[in-house]
Design an enzyme around this catalytic site. Structure first.
Site, PDB file in Angstrom:
ATOM      1  CE  LYS A  94      11.119   7.068   1.712  1.00 35.92           C
ATOM      2  NZ  LYS A  94      12.871   7.489   2.508  1.00 35.92           N
ATOM      3  CD  GLN A 115      15.655   0.403   0.179  1.00 29.85           C
ATOM      4  OE1 GLN A 115      16.519   0.099   0.612  1.00 29.85           O
ATOM      5  NE2 GLN A 115      14.763   0.663   0.295  1.00 29.85           N
ATOM      6  CE  LYS A 130      19.749   0.595   4.037  1.00 30.52           C
ATOM      7  NZ  LYS A 130      18.496   0.322   3.698  1.00 30.52           N
ATOM      8  N   GLY A 169      15.635   5.577   8.168  1.00 29.36           N
ATOM      9  CA  GLY A 169      16.132   4.789   9.099  1.00 29.36           C
ATOM     10  C   GLY A 169      17.015   3.498   8.208  1.00 29.36           C
ATOM     11  CG  ASP A 170      19.366  -0.036   7.314  1.00 31.42           C
ATOM     12  OD1 ASP A 170      18.331  -0.786   6.587  1.00 31.42           O
ATOM     13  OD2 ASP A 170      20.371  -0.917   7.135  1.00 31.42           O
ATOM     14  CB  THR A 214      10.748  -2.582   9.097  1.00 35.54           C
ATOM     15  OG1 THR A 214      11.376  -1.234   8.646  1.00 35.54           O
ATOM     16  CG2 THR A 214      11.020  -3.751   7.856  1.00 35.54           C
ATOM     17  CG  ASN A 245      12.927  -0.748  13.662  1.00 34.44           C
ATOM     18  OD1 ASN A 245      12.622  -1.357  12.611  1.00 34.44           O
ATOM     19  ND2 ASN A 245      12.503   0.282  14.404  1.00 34.44           N
ATOM     20  CB  SER A 381       9.541   5.228   4.368  1.00 39.60           C
ATOM     21  OG  SER A 381      10.117   5.678   5.332  1.00 39.60           O
TER      22      SER A 381
END
Ligand code: NDP
Ligand code: 2IT
Length: 449
Positions: A94, A115, A130, A169-170, A214, A245, A381
Site C-alpha cells: 500500500k 511506507q 510506492k 495518490g502522492d 493527510t 493536497n 486509505s
C-alpha cells in the site's frame, strides 16, 4: 548525517550502500531507521540471527516499465514507470504513486521503505509499497494526462489487486489521475474492483475525508504533541510549505484548531499573508485553476509573493513542511530555531535533512517525523478499503473521528516507545522502533521468505 551509524548496524548499512549505488534518498531513509535500531537488536537476538533487518531493507519486488504516450500535437513521449513492492508482512502493498520529473528508482525506494513503517504505525493491515513516474503533469491538458495514465496502467494493472497491491495518490497524482487509472484498470480486467485503488471519487467508491486526511492528520498529530507539553494551537503562527493536497488541508485543520497559517509555497516561491491564508482563494488558485501561488498574492491585498527564497524565513511557532524530501536543510532549521519555532511536524515524506533534524534535537524543538505525522493519509486509505470491502459508506464525522483517534494513538505509541527504549521525547526513535517491531514480528513469524 544526524549521528554515527551504530556499530551493530554498520555492516547492514554498508551492504545497503554497496547493493544500491547512487540511490542517495534511499540511503538516507535507511540510515535514519538503522540509527534507531541498535537498541532493538540488543533485545532481540532472533532478528540478528534471521537477518530480519537485512530482509526488510531489500524490496520484495521492483517493477520498472516503459510508458509511451502521445501529446495533443501528436508528439511521442517515453516515460519510465516504477512500482516498488517493498514489504507485505502486514498486508497488501500500500502506498501512493508520484508523478514528477525528479522521480527515479532511489526516490521510489526511499518512499516505499518509509511506507513500511508508516503503515505499521497506523495499526491497519497494510504492507508498504510506492510507485510513480518521471512524467511531468504540469502544463499538460486533461486529455494528455488521461493518455499517460492509461498507458501507465496498461502495464501496471497486472501487478495490482485488492489483496496484492493497492496504490493511491502522492505528488502529482490526485482525484483526476486516480479516476483515469481506475477506468483503465476496470477496462482491462473487466472487474469493478473498488479496493484496488484509494483516493477514488466520492461518487464511485471513494471515502469521505480521504482528500483531507493527510493534512488533517498532520495537524491532529501536532495537536497531540502540543498537548503533551500542555499547549494548544490557539494563537500559534504556522508556516506550511507546499500548496498541494497535504498543505491545503493542513492549513484548513490548523485554522479549525485555533492556529493561523501565515505562509505557504510552491516551487516558484512563497506567499506570506499576515491576515492568515484565505483557504477559499488558495483552493480556487491551486485546485480549480491549477495555478501558481503568486496568483494568490495578486488577488489578496494582505499577501506578498516572494519569488524563490525560503518559506522557512517566515517566523512561526509551528512549521509543517508539506512539499517534498529534503526541502528543509540545516541552515533553514537554524533560521526557524532563531525565530522561536517550537514544533516541526513533517507533512511531507522526509522533508527535513539529517542536519536539520540535528538542529531540532540540539535546540529542543519538538520534531515529528513524516512516517508518524503524515500517516493519516494512508490510514484513511485503509478506511476506504474497509468501506469498499463491506460495501459501506461512513459519514464525514465518523471518518474524521476515526482519523483523529488514529493520529492520537500513533503519537502515544511513538511517545511511549521512545521512553521504553531510553530516549524520552525522541519521536524519531519512537516511530522507527514501534514501526519496526510490528513489521519484524510478522516477518519473523512468516519464516524465511
Ligand atoms: P501535491 O502534488 O498535491 O503538492 C505538492 C506541493 O509540493 C506543490 O505545492 C508543489 O509545488 C510542491 N513541490 C513538490 N515537489 C517540489 C519540489 N521538488 N520543489 C519544491 N516544491 C515542490 O502533493 P501532495 O500534497 O500530495 O504531497 C506533498 C508531500 O506529502 C509529498 O512529500 C508526499 O510524498 C507527502 N505525502 C502525501 C500524502 C497524500 O496523501 N497525498 C500522504 C503522505 C505524505 P509545484 O506545484 O510548484 O511543484
Ligand atoms: O506517502 C503516503 O503515505 C501517501 N502518499 C499515501 C499512500 C496511500 O496509499 O494512501
Amino acid at each position: 548525517m544526524s549521528g554515527e551509524v551504530p556499530a551493530t548496524v554498520q555492516g547492514i548499512y554498508e551492504e545497503v550502500l554497496r547493493r544500491n549505488p547512487g540511490e542517495t534518498e534511499f540511503h538516507q531513509a535507511v540510515r535514519e531507521v538503522l540509527e534507531s535500531l541498535a537498541v532493538v537488536l540488543g533485545r532481540h537476538r532472533e532478528y540478528t540471527e534471521m537477518k530480519t533487518v537485512e530482509r526488510i531493507c531489500e524490496p520484495e519486488r521492483q517493477i520498472i516499465f516503459r510508458v509511451p504516450w502521445q501529446d495533443d500535437r501528436g508528439e511521442v513521449w517515453i516515460n519510465r514507470g516504477f512500482r516498488v513492492e517493498f514489504n507485505s508482512a502486514l498486508g497488501p502493498y500500500k502506498g501512493g504513486l508520484r508523478f514528477h520529473p525528479s522521480v527515479n528508482l532511489g526516490i521510489v525506494k526511499f518512499l516505499g521503505f518509509e511506507q513500511i513503517f508508516k503503515n505499521a504505525l497506523t495499526g491497519m493491515p497494510i504492507g508498504g509499497g510506492k510507485g510513480g513516474s518521471d512524467f511531468d503533469p504540469k502544463g499538460r491538458s486533461d486529455a494528455e494526462v488521461m493518455r499517460f495514465c492509461q498507458s501507465f496502467m496498461t502495464e501496471l494493472y497486472r501487478h495490482l489487486g485488492e489483496y496484492t497491491d493497492v496504490p493511491a495518490g502522492d505528488i502529482g497524482v490526485g482525484a483526476r489521475e486516480i479516476g483515469y487509472l481506475f477506468g483503465q484498470y476496470k477496462r482491462i480486467t473487466n472487474r469493478y474492483e473498488s479496493g484496488v485503488l484509494t483516493g477514488k471519487g466520492l461518487g464511485w467508491g471513494g471515502a469521505l475525508v480521504r482528500t483531507e486526511a493527510t493534512g488533517y492528520g498532520a495537524a491532529f498529530f501536532a495537536e497531540a504533541m502540543m498537548a503533551a507539553r500542555g499547549e494548544t494551537f490557539e494563537g500559534k503562527r504556522v508556516v506550511i510549505s507546499g500548496s498541494g493536497n497535504v498543505a491545503v488541508y493542513g492549513i484548513e485543520k490548523v485554522h479549525q484548531l485555533g492556529g493561523t497559517a501565515v505562509a505557504c509555497s510552491d516551487s516558484s516561491g512563497y506567499v506570506v499573508d499576515e491576515k492568515g491564508i484565505d483557504l477559499d482563494l488558495l483552493k480556487q488558485v491551486k485546485e480549480v485553476e491549477r495555478g501558481r501561488v503568486d496568483t494568490y498574492a495578486q488577488r489578496r491585498d494582505s499577501a506578498t509573493f516572494v519569488a524563490g527564497g525560503s518559506v522557512w524565513d517566515v517566523p512561526c511557532d509551528v512549521a509543517i513542511p508539506s512539499a517534498t524530501q529534503n526541502e528543509l536543510d540545516g541552515d533553514a532549521a537554524a533560521v526557524l530555531a532563531r525565530n522561536g519555532c517550537r514544533y516541526v511536524v513533517e507533512g511531507a515524506n522526509m522533508p527535513a535533512t539529517p542536519a536539520a533534524v540535528k538542529v531540532f534535537r540540539d535546540t529542543g524543538i519538538g520534531f515529528a517525523p513524516g512516517k508518524a505525522a503524515n500517516a493519516g493519509g494512508v490510514a484513511t486509505s485503509a478506511l476506504e478499503m474497509q468501506q469498499n470491502a463491506s460495501r459501506d459508506r461512513w459519514t464525514f464525522e465518523h471518518s474524521e473521528a476515526r482519523l483523529a483517534e488514529i493520529m492520537r494513538d500513533i503519537h502515544a505509541r511513538c511517545h511511549e516507545t521512545a521512553e521504553e527504549y531510553g530516549s524520552p521525547g525522541d519521536l524519531v526513535l519512537g516511530a522507527n522502533v514501534a514501526g519496526f517491531l510490528q513489521v519484524a514480528e510478522a516477518v519473523h513469524a512468516h519464516g524465511l521468505i
